[in-house]
Design a protein around this motif. Structure first.
Motif, PDB file in Angstrom:
ATOM      1  N   ALA A  42      61.268  -2.453  39.886  1.00 14.99           N
ATOM      2  CA  ALA A  42      61.756  -3.086  38.655  1.00 14.99           C
ATOM      3  C   ALA A  42      63.177  -3.598  38.805  1.00 14.99           C
ATOM      4  CB  ALA A  42      61.680  -2.092  37.483  1.00 14.99           C
ATOM      5  N   TRP A  43      64.062  -2.822  39.479  1.00 13.16           N
ATOM      6  CA  TRP A  43      65.453  -3.260  39.632  1.00 13.16           C
ATOM      7  C   TRP A  43      65.564  -4.527  40.468  1.00 13.16           C
ATOM      8  CZ3 TRP A  43      67.096   2.331  41.313  1.00 13.16           C
ATOM      9  CH2 TRP A  43      67.092   3.163  40.188  1.00 13.16           C
ATOM     10  N   ASN A  44      64.538  -4.826  41.282  1.00 19.65           N
ATOM     11  CA  ASN A  44      64.606  -5.982  42.172  1.00 19.65           C
ATOM     12  C   ASN A  44      63.623  -7.088  41.803  1.00 19.65           C
ATOM     13  OD1 ASN A  44      66.527  -5.211  44.585  1.00 19.65           O
ATOM     14  ND2 ASN A  44      65.365  -3.357  44.076  1.00 19.65           N
ATOM     15  N   GLY A  45      62.996  -6.973  40.612  1.00 15.67           N
ATOM     16  CA  GLY A  45      62.084  -8.015  40.173  1.00 15.67           C
ATOM     17  C   GLY A  45      60.861  -8.143  41.050  1.00 15.67           C
ATOM     18  N   LEU A  46      60.402  -7.033  41.649  1.00 18.86           N
ATOM     19  CA  LEU A  46      59.248  -7.054  42.542  1.00 18.86           C
ATOM     20  C   LEU A  46      58.052  -6.416  41.850  1.00 18.86           C
ATOM     21  CD1 LEU A  46      61.018  -5.832  45.821  1.00 18.86           C
ATOM     22  CD2 LEU A  46      60.620  -8.186  45.099  1.00 18.86           C
ATOM     23  N   ASP A  47      56.859  -6.603  42.426  1.00 19.91           N
ATOM     24  CA  ASP A  47      55.682  -5.899  41.949  1.00 19.91           C
ATOM     25  C   ASP A  47      55.009  -5.221  43.133  1.00 19.91           C
ATOM     26  OD1 ASP A  47      53.750  -7.694  43.211  1.00 19.91           O
ATOM     27  OD2 ASP A  47      54.302  -9.143  41.664  1.00 19.91           O
ATOM     28  N   ALA A  48      53.902  -4.529  42.862  1.00 16.15           N
ATOM     29  CA  ALA A  48      53.264  -3.713  43.895  1.00 16.15           C
ATOM     30  C   ALA A  48      52.723  -4.548  45.056  1.00 16.15           C
ATOM     31  CB  ALA A  48      52.130  -2.886  43.283  1.00 16.15           C
ATOM     32  N   ARG A  49      52.532  -5.864  44.854  1.00 17.37           N
ATOM     33  CA  ARG A  49      52.018  -6.719  45.920  1.00 17.37           C
ATOM     34  C   ARG A  49      53.124  -7.405  46.711  1.00 17.37           C
ATOM     35  NH1 ARG A  49      46.502  -8.338  45.114  1.00 17.37           N
ATOM     36  NH2 ARG A  49      45.596  -7.352  43.290  1.00 17.37           N
ATOM     37  N   SER A  50      54.361  -7.267  46.292  1.00 16.98           N
ATOM     38  CA  SER A  50      55.461  -7.969  46.956  1.00 16.98           C
ATOM     39  C   SER A  50      55.657  -7.459  48.382  1.00 16.98           C
ATOM     40  CB  SER A  50      56.768  -7.788  46.162  1.00 16.98           C
ATOM     41  OG  SER A  50      56.649  -8.355  44.883  1.00 16.98           O
ATOM     42  N   VAL A  51      56.084  -8.353  49.261  1.00 13.30           N
ATOM     43  CA  VAL A  51      56.344  -8.019  50.664  1.00 13.30           C
ATOM     44  C   VAL A  51      57.850  -8.110  50.908  1.00 13.30           C
ATOM     45  CG1 VAL A  51      55.940  -8.705  53.065  1.00 13.30           C
ATOM     46  CG2 VAL A  51      54.104  -8.924  51.384  1.00 13.30           C
ATOM     47  N   ILE A  52      58.428  -7.076  51.522  1.00 18.04           N
ATOM     48  CA  ILE A  52      59.850  -7.121  51.850  1.00 18.04           C
ATOM     49  C   ILE A  52      60.006  -7.398  53.333  1.00 18.04           C
ATOM     50  CG2 ILE A  52      60.579  -5.646  49.950  1.00 18.04           C
ATOM     51  CD1 ILE A  52      60.672  -3.303  51.916  1.00 18.04           C
ATOM     52  N   ARG A  53      61.157  -8.001  53.700  1.00 16.32           N
ATOM     53  CA  ARG A  53      61.407  -8.428  55.069  1.00 16.32           C
ATOM     54  C   ARG A  53      62.738  -7.866  55.582  1.00 16.32           C
ATOM     55  NH1 ARG A  53      56.796  -9.383  57.206  1.00 16.32           N
ATOM     56  NH2 ARG A  53      55.505 -10.724  55.913  1.00 16.32           N
ATOM     57  N   PRO A  54      62.843  -7.586  56.884  1.00 18.51           N
ATOM     58  CA  PRO A  54      64.120  -7.141  57.448  1.00 18.51           C
ATOM     59  C   PRO A  54      65.238  -8.118  57.100  1.00 18.51           C
ATOM     60  CG  PRO A  54      62.368  -6.857  59.063  1.00 18.51           C
ATOM     61  CD  PRO A  54      61.765  -7.616  57.911  1.00 18.51           C
ATOM     62  N   GLY A  55      66.375  -7.573  56.689  1.00 17.02           N
ATOM     63  CA  GLY A  55      67.511  -8.396  56.296  1.00 17.02           C
ATOM     64  C   GLY A  55      67.587  -8.659  54.805  1.00 17.02           C
ATOM     65  N   GLN A  56      66.483  -8.420  54.081  1.00 21.28           N
ATOM     66  CA  GLN A  56      66.489  -8.604  52.633  1.00 21.28           C
ATOM     67  C   GLN A  56      67.348  -7.529  51.970  1.00 21.28           C
ATOM     68  OE1 GLN A  56      62.549  -8.832  51.054  1.00 21.28           O
ATOM     69  NE2 GLN A  56      63.179  -8.613  48.921  1.00 21.28           N
ATOM     70  N   GLU A  57      68.115  -7.902  50.954  1.00 16.68           N
ATOM     71  CA  GLU A  57      68.997  -6.952  50.278  1.00 16.68           C
ATOM     72  C   GLU A  57      68.336  -6.455  48.998  1.00 16.68           C
ATOM     73  OE1 GLU A  57      73.173  -7.567  48.224  1.00 16.68           O
ATOM     74  OE2 GLU A  57      73.420  -7.423  50.376  1.00 16.68           O
TER      75      GLU A  57
END
Length: 404
Positions: A89-104
């Motif tokens: 929630a703090w990052n505006g993501l949902d359960a399907r979101s993918v995070i990548r190295p270097g992302q803050e």
């Protein structure tokens, strides 16, 4: 006694701790390899002390965290003793979101004091603003600034069907009715569809649903244009074809007053014996926990959207059970999630949540009773399709009357 055991006991003796305690701790630590699931370790500890699982942070969370190779949202949350749902929630993501190295990623809730000046400042003063970023949703922005979703909509002359755009400035104070005229520039993006590019480059945190909403096109149209389906995963930097043939959608804000009060189109279904038994279970547990009819109806609608009120052996990725909870995001082991009674108590959450504070249930969401039906369900599920829960509101109340 092996040499390793002898050496280990000597080290524990040096620490001056009771051997029985250290022996129990050693058994837990040895049984959990470096790559073991955190949930499994937590449940082992719970068996030692006989209390609900609590996540002890390995280190204090920083204000921001840069994603490293191999990181997951769940692992990051566990590392710093946070809830997975809160980090999303703090990052505006949902359960399907993918995070990548270097992302803050943000690892803290926005200070509640951010909305205080708005309450004391004179109406003539300029309200605090938020500039929409790629992947933002109105719900996530409201959560980030600690204000009700309806207050955010009202302050900006929007409704639940409104579309926001990267770069758009939104008033984020809860007491800014004077800011309503500022909503006049909001329809300015109306010419955008005519000049919109034929492609869109995916940014970190984007979802297919959010991209379709942003470009004013149906999700199925976006999927079809790119040869995707609802289980497809998108990546930052990926180019997607978007339809510009939706100029008829911008006038929708003109009907905002009606849209705010209008209920979503309602669905209905007669339940099979299996579905009825699961509905009765959800109702019974809700009654035991003192949950209101509104909260029980939210649980029933969520179960229907996620699994057709069936205790499924699988689903999207590693999702399981009635509420399609995922072991990889901390909801429990596969066996625990497939335990319909336990998973229902975890969905409700609250003081008796079997997961302790590892996950966030409905009763843990501040102000859930005053939230819109679909928003309250979304606050627990963090779904890529948040509007579906409201479609079962009427049916859920009918099932509540039938099966209690």
């Amino acid at each position: 006694m092996t040499p390793n055991t002898s050496s280990r006991r000597q080290r524990y003796a040096t620490l001056g701790l009771p051997a029985a305690v250290l022996g129990a701790l050693a058994g837990v630590l040895v049984a959990a390899p470096a790559g073991a699931d955190v949930v499994a370790g937590a449940s082992s500890t719970a068996r030692l002390n006989g209390v609900p699982n609590r996540i002890a942070p390995a280190e204090a969370p920083p204000s921001d965290y840069v994603v490293a190779p191999g990181d997951t949202i769940f692992a990051i949350a566990q590392r710093f003793g946070l809830r997975t749902a809160d980090v999303l929630a703090w990052n505006g993501l949902d359960a399907r979101s993918v995070i990548r190295p270097g992302q803050e990623l943000r690892l803290h809730a926005p200070p509640a004091a951010a909305s205080t000046p708005a309450a004391t400042a004179p109406p003539a003063s300029a309200p605090a603003t938020h500039t929409v970023a790629a992947g933002d949703t109105l719900f996530a922005i409201a959560q980030r600034h600690g204000i009700p979703l309806d207050a955010l909509l009202s302050a900006n002359g929007l409704d639940r069907s409104s579309i926001i755009y990267p770069g758009q400035s939104l008033a984020v104070t809860a007491s800014a009715p004077a800011a309503a005229p500022a909503a006049a520039p909001a329809p300015a993006p109306a010419p955008a569809p005519a000049a919109a590019p034929a492609t869109y480059t995916v940014a970190a945190g984007d979802t297919l649903f959010a991209i379709a909403q942003r470009h004013g096109i149906p999700l199925d149209t976006l999927l079809s244009a790119n040869g995707l389906d609802r289980s497809s995963i998108i990546y930052p930097g990926q180019a997607l074809a978007v339809s510009a043939a939706a100029p008829a959608t911008p006038p929708a804000p003109a009907a905002a007053p009606a849209a705010v009060d209008a209920a979503p189109a309602q669905k209905s279904a007669d339940l099979s014996p299996e579905q009825a038994a699961n509905a009765a279970l959800i109702i019974r547990i809700g009654r035991e926990l003192g949950v209101s009819d509104h909260g029980i109806a939210i649980a029933l609608a969520t179960g229907m959207v996620e699994s057709d009120l069936r205790n499924l052996d699988g689903g999207d990725r590693d999702s399981l059970g009635i509420f399609q909870q995922r072991p990889s995001t901390g909801w429990g082991t596969p066996e625990q999630i497939r335990d319909a009674e336990r998973s229902t108590r975890v969905f409700y959450g609250g003081p008796s949540d079997p997961n302790g504070r590892a996950t966030r249930g409905l009763l843990d969401v501040p102000g859930w009773e005053s939230m819109a039906f679909t928003d309250a369900a979304q606050a627990v599920q963090i779904s890529a399709y948040p509007l579906r829960y409201g479609e079962w509101e009427t049916a859920a109340h009918r099932w509540l009357a039938l099966y209690q």
